[in-house]
Design a protein around this motif. Sequence first.
Motif, PDB file in Angstrom:
ATOM      1  N   SER A   1      89.503  52.095  26.641  1.00  0.00           N
ATOM      2  CA  SER A   1      90.677  52.598  25.853  1.00  0.00           C
ATOM      3  C   SER A   1      90.128  52.872  24.253  1.00  0.00           C
ATOM      4  O   SER A   1      89.824  52.029  23.567  1.00  0.00           O
ATOM      5  CB  SER A   1      91.570  51.461  25.631  1.00  0.00           C
ATOM      6  OG  SER A   1      92.731  51.659  25.141  1.00  0.00           O
ATOM      7  N   ILE A   2      90.194  54.211  24.027  1.00  0.00           N
ATOM      8  CA  ILE A   2      89.747  54.877  22.888  1.00  0.00           C
ATOM      9  C   ILE A   2      91.106  55.296  22.025  1.00  0.00           C
ATOM     10  O   ILE A   2      91.679  56.264  22.500  1.00  0.00           O
ATOM     11  CB  ILE A   2      88.770  55.759  22.961  1.00  0.00           C
ATOM     12  CG1 ILE A   2      87.727  55.256  23.731  1.00  0.00           C
ATOM     13  CG2 ILE A   2      88.329  56.463  21.923  1.00  0.00           C
ATOM     14  CD1 ILE A   2      86.540  56.175  24.269  1.00  0.00           C
ATOM     15  N   THR A   3      91.334  54.776  20.808  1.00  0.00           N
ATOM     16  CA  THR A   3      92.265  55.377  20.057  1.00  0.00           C
ATOM     17  C   THR A   3      91.937  56.447  19.181  1.00  0.00           C
ATOM     18  O   THR A   3      90.766  56.884  18.864  1.00  0.00           O
ATOM     19  CB  THR A   3      93.071  54.261  19.256  1.00  0.00           C
ATOM     20  OG1 THR A   3      91.895  53.782  18.230  1.00  0.00           O
ATOM     21  CG2 THR A   3      93.275  52.830  20.227  1.00  0.00           C
ATOM     22  N   GLN A   4      92.897  56.939  18.513  1.00  0.00           N
ATOM     23  CA  GLN A   4      92.664  58.094  17.445  1.00  0.00           C
ATOM     24  C   GLN A   4      91.840  57.621  16.159  1.00  0.00           C
ATOM     25  O   GLN A   4      91.221  58.003  15.728  1.00  0.00           O
ATOM     26  CB  GLN A   4      93.949  58.863  17.107  1.00  0.00           C
ATOM     27  CG  GLN A   4      93.776  60.334  16.175  1.00  0.00           C
ATOM     28  CD  GLN A   4      92.904  61.158  16.710  1.00  0.00           C
ATOM     29  OE1 GLN A   4      93.097  61.598  17.910  1.00  0.00           O
ATOM     30  NE2 GLN A   4      92.063  61.958  16.082  1.00  0.00           N
ATOM     31  N   THR A   5      92.328  56.334  15.917  1.00  0.00           N
ATOM     32  CA  THR A   5      91.389  55.657  14.834  1.00  0.00           C
ATOM     33  C   THR A   5      90.093  55.399  15.068  1.00  0.00           C
ATOM     34  O   THR A   5      89.386  55.706  14.236  1.00  0.00           O
ATOM     35  CB  THR A   5      92.247  54.453  14.635  1.00  0.00           C
ATOM     36  OG1 THR A   5      93.712  54.441  14.260  1.00  0.00           O
ATOM     37  CG2 THR A   5      91.563  53.770  13.477  1.00  0.00           C
TER      38      THR A   5
ATOM     39  N   ASP B   1      80.822  45.847  13.559  1.00  0.00           N
ATOM     40  CA  ASP B   1      81.800  46.057  12.545  1.00  0.00           C
ATOM     41  C   ASP B   1      82.962  47.022  12.842  1.00  0.00           C
ATOM     42  O   ASP B   1      84.029  46.807  12.544  1.00  0.00           O
ATOM     43  CB  ASP B   1      80.860  46.670  11.386  1.00  0.00           C
ATOM     44  CG  ASP B   1      80.200  45.607  10.703  1.00  0.00           C
ATOM     45  OD1 ASP B   1      80.172  44.154  10.866  1.00  0.00           O
ATOM     46  OD2 ASP B   1      79.310  46.062   9.871  1.00  0.00           O
ATOM     47  N   PHE B   2      82.677  48.016  13.765  1.00  0.00           N
ATOM     48  CA  PHE B   2      83.663  48.900  14.283  1.00  0.00           C
ATOM     49  C   PHE B   2      84.585  48.237  14.999  1.00  0.00           C
ATOM     50  O   PHE B   2      85.510  48.876  15.087  1.00  0.00           O
ATOM     51  CB  PHE B   2      82.825  49.947  14.964  1.00  0.00           C
ATOM     52  CG  PHE B   2      83.546  51.164  15.466  1.00  0.00           C
ATOM     53  CD1 PHE B   2      83.981  52.203  14.790  1.00  0.00           C
ATOM     54  CD2 PHE B   2      83.783  50.935  16.966  1.00  0.00           C
ATOM     55  CE1 PHE B   2      84.808  53.125  15.435  1.00  0.00           C
ATOM     56  CE2 PHE B   2      84.689  52.060  17.434  1.00  0.00           C
ATOM     57  CZ  PHE B   2      85.186  52.963  16.671  1.00  0.00           C
ATOM     58  N   GLY B   3      84.147  47.222  15.679  1.00  0.00           N
ATOM     59  CA  GLY B   3      85.242  46.678  16.622  1.00  0.00           C
ATOM     60  C   GLY B   3      85.072  46.937  18.093  1.00  0.00           C
ATOM     61  O   GLY B   3      86.008  46.994  18.839  1.00  0.00           O
ATOM     62  N   PHE B   4      83.673  47.024  18.680  1.00  0.00           N
ATOM     63  CA  PHE B   4      83.203  47.277  19.792  1.00  0.00           C
ATOM     64  C   PHE B   4      83.684  46.150  20.615  1.00  0.00           C
ATOM     65  O   PHE B   4      83.987  45.081  20.057  1.00  0.00           O
ATOM     66  CB  PHE B   4      81.716  47.306  19.977  1.00  0.00           C
ATOM     67  CG  PHE B   4      81.371  48.017  21.117  1.00  0.00           C
ATOM     68  CD1 PHE B   4      81.438  49.048  21.222  1.00  0.00           C
ATOM     69  CD2 PHE B   4      80.675  47.361  22.312  1.00  0.00           C
ATOM     70  CE1 PHE B   4      80.967  50.001  22.435  1.00  0.00           C
ATOM     71  CE2 PHE B   4      80.433  47.861  23.480  1.00  0.00           C
ATOM     72  CZ  PHE B   4      80.425  49.505  23.427  1.00  0.00           C
TER      73      PHE B   4
ATOM     74  N   ASN C   1      81.291  57.393  26.132  1.00  0.00           N
ATOM     75  CA  ASN C   1      82.825  57.534  26.237  1.00  0.00           C
ATOM     76  C   ASN C   1      83.593  57.960  24.801  1.00  0.00           C
ATOM     77  O   ASN C   1      84.498  58.708  24.721  1.00  0.00           O
ATOM     78  CB  ASN C   1      83.581  56.562  26.922  1.00  0.00           C
ATOM     79  CG  ASN C   1      83.426  56.722  28.470  1.00  0.00           C
ATOM     80  OD1 ASN C   1      84.298  57.628  29.201  1.00  0.00           O
ATOM     81  ND2 ASN C   1      82.622  56.129  29.047  1.00  0.00           N
ATOM     82  N   LEU C   2      83.050  57.232  23.847  1.00  0.00           N
ATOM     83  CA  LEU C   2      83.828  57.279  22.411  1.00  0.00           C
ATOM     84  C   LEU C   2      83.276  58.627  21.928  1.00  0.00           C
ATOM     85  O   LEU C   2      84.254  59.309  21.393  1.00  0.00           O
ATOM     86  CB  LEU C   2      83.329  55.811  21.725  1.00  0.00           C
ATOM     87  CG  LEU C   2      83.644  55.941  20.206  1.00  0.00           C
ATOM     88  CD1 LEU C   2      85.099  55.922  20.135  1.00  0.00           C
ATOM     89  CD2 LEU C   2      82.812  54.715  19.437  1.00  0.00           C
ATOM     90  N   CYS C   3      81.889  59.047  21.987  1.00  0.00           N
ATOM     91  CA  CYS C   3      81.477  60.188  21.341  1.00  0.00           C
ATOM     92  C   CYS C   3      82.301  61.500  22.305  1.00  0.00           C
ATOM     93  O   CYS C   3      82.371  62.441  21.354  1.00  0.00           O
ATOM     94  CB  CYS C   3      79.803  60.345  21.678  1.00  0.00           C
ATOM     95  SG  CYS C   3      79.200  59.137  20.356  1.00  0.00           S
ATOM     96  N   GLU C   4      82.471  61.518  23.355  1.00  0.00           N
ATOM     97  CA  GLU C   4      83.149  62.515  24.091  1.00  0.00           C
ATOM     98  C   GLU C   4      84.427  62.737  23.500  1.00  0.00           C
ATOM     99  O   GLU C   4      84.606  63.795  23.516  1.00  0.00           O
ATOM    100  CB  GLU C   4      83.188  62.235  25.673  1.00  0.00           C
ATOM    101  CG  GLU C   4      83.601  63.365  26.658  1.00  0.00           C
ATOM    102  CD  GLU C   4      83.628  63.066  27.918  1.00  0.00           C
ATOM    103  OE1 GLU C   4      83.809  63.864  28.760  1.00  0.00           O
ATOM    104  OE2 GLU C   4      82.973  61.963  28.374  1.00  0.00           O
ATOM    105  N   LYS C   5      85.096  61.633  23.239  1.00  0.00           N
ATOM    106  CA  LYS C   5      86.292  61.808  22.691  1.00  0.00           C
ATOM    107  C   LYS C   5      86.409  62.403  21.292  1.00  0.00           C
ATOM    108  O   LYS C   5      87.267  63.257  21.073  1.00  0.00           O
ATOM    109  CB  LYS C   5      87.068  60.632  23.013  1.00  0.00           C
ATOM    110  CG  LYS C   5      87.543  59.798  24.148  1.00  0.00           C
ATOM    111  CD  LYS C   5      88.594  60.554  24.825  1.00  0.00           C
ATOM    112  CE  LYS C   5      88.790  59.880  26.137  1.00  0.00           C
ATOM    113  NZ  LYS C   5      89.917  60.667  27.055  1.00  0.00           N
ATOM    114  N   ALA C   6      85.388  61.875  20.702  1.00  0.00           N
ATOM    115  CA  ALA C   6      85.235  62.925  19.311  1.00  0.00           C
ATOM    116  C   ALA C   6      84.613  63.866  19.270  1.00  0.00           C
ATOM    117  O   ALA C   6      84.544  64.386  18.219  1.00  0.00           O
ATOM    118  CB  ALA C   6      84.461  61.490  18.288  1.00  0.00           C
ATOM    119  N   LYS C   7      84.289  64.327  20.419  1.00  0.00           N
ATOM    120  CA  LYS C   7      83.343  65.595  20.389  1.00  0.00           C
ATOM    121  C   LYS C   7      82.128  65.638  19.578  1.00  0.00           C
ATOM    122  O   LYS C   7      81.862  66.566  18.701  1.00  0.00           O
ATOM    123  CB  LYS C   7      84.360  66.667  20.091  1.00  0.00           C
ATOM    124  CG  LYS C   7      85.463  67.146  21.076  1.00  0.00           C
ATOM    125  CD  LYS C   7      86.413  68.185  20.707  1.00  0.00           C
ATOM    126  CE  LYS C   7      87.351  68.739  21.662  1.00  0.00           C
ATOM    127  NZ  LYS C   7      88.324  67.386  22.223  1.00  0.00           N
TER     128      LYS C   7
END
Length: 248
Positions: free
Chosen positions: A6-10, A189-192, A216-222
């Motif tokens: 679950s990856i948020t816009q934040t 620190d990021f909250g993994f 997955n996180l990087c893919e969402k952030a492009k």
Amino acid sequence: MNINWSITQTDIDRIRKVVADNDNAFLKSRYLRNVEKENIVINKEKIIQTMLMCLLTSQQRSGPNSTVGQFLRLNPFPITNNTLLECNSLELYIKTTLQQNGLTRYVNRISIFFTKNYTKINNNNWSLIDTLQELINSDSKLKERQIADNLANEFDGFGPKQSRNFLQALGLTKYEIPIDSRITNWLNDFGFPMKLTSLSLSDVGYYHFVSDGIQNLCEKAKIFPCILDAAIFSSFDNDEWTYENTIF
């Protein structure tokens, strides 16, 4: 069983911010080499130097102005395939050369690991070069992972982290990154979703799990994982990286 990340816009905004805040020479060099695949060189000398880099940086500080960094930038580099072929004792030669260049930590272990790995590569007629060249024009996450895992199994002194460090330093990977203490500290620190430790990441299955989360996180952030890695890694070095001293 599948994991739903679950990856948020934040989350996405924070990833993009760390990259934007560290858009330095180190990151730009990483982009040109690992994403654009500029000036990729896969030969015996590059493999020797990169393997030494991996063994050295797993044991000690590796910033741009560190003793390790200065040694790896030596030109000409003192350890070459020809010098190794002429040695009566590879292990002693590696140990002595490192010590002569101010590298004294774990030199016995490093020289043993390097000697075993170099001998294995040489005995296999450098077929490793063909394997590595498969990644130059590849955009396959699976192929990156398979080759990284194979190297982790084959090379002494390597594990999931250093096998990926090896491939990334050669400019061959975009998705599989070395998850070192800088990355784990930042992600914690990021909250993994779970607390990351170097001990748990020595398990290849757990390493895959964490790597999947990063990808997955990087893919969402492009953003390619290798670029996030460059941003986080260089953020700890107070803008010391330049185009001239970028070696990783």
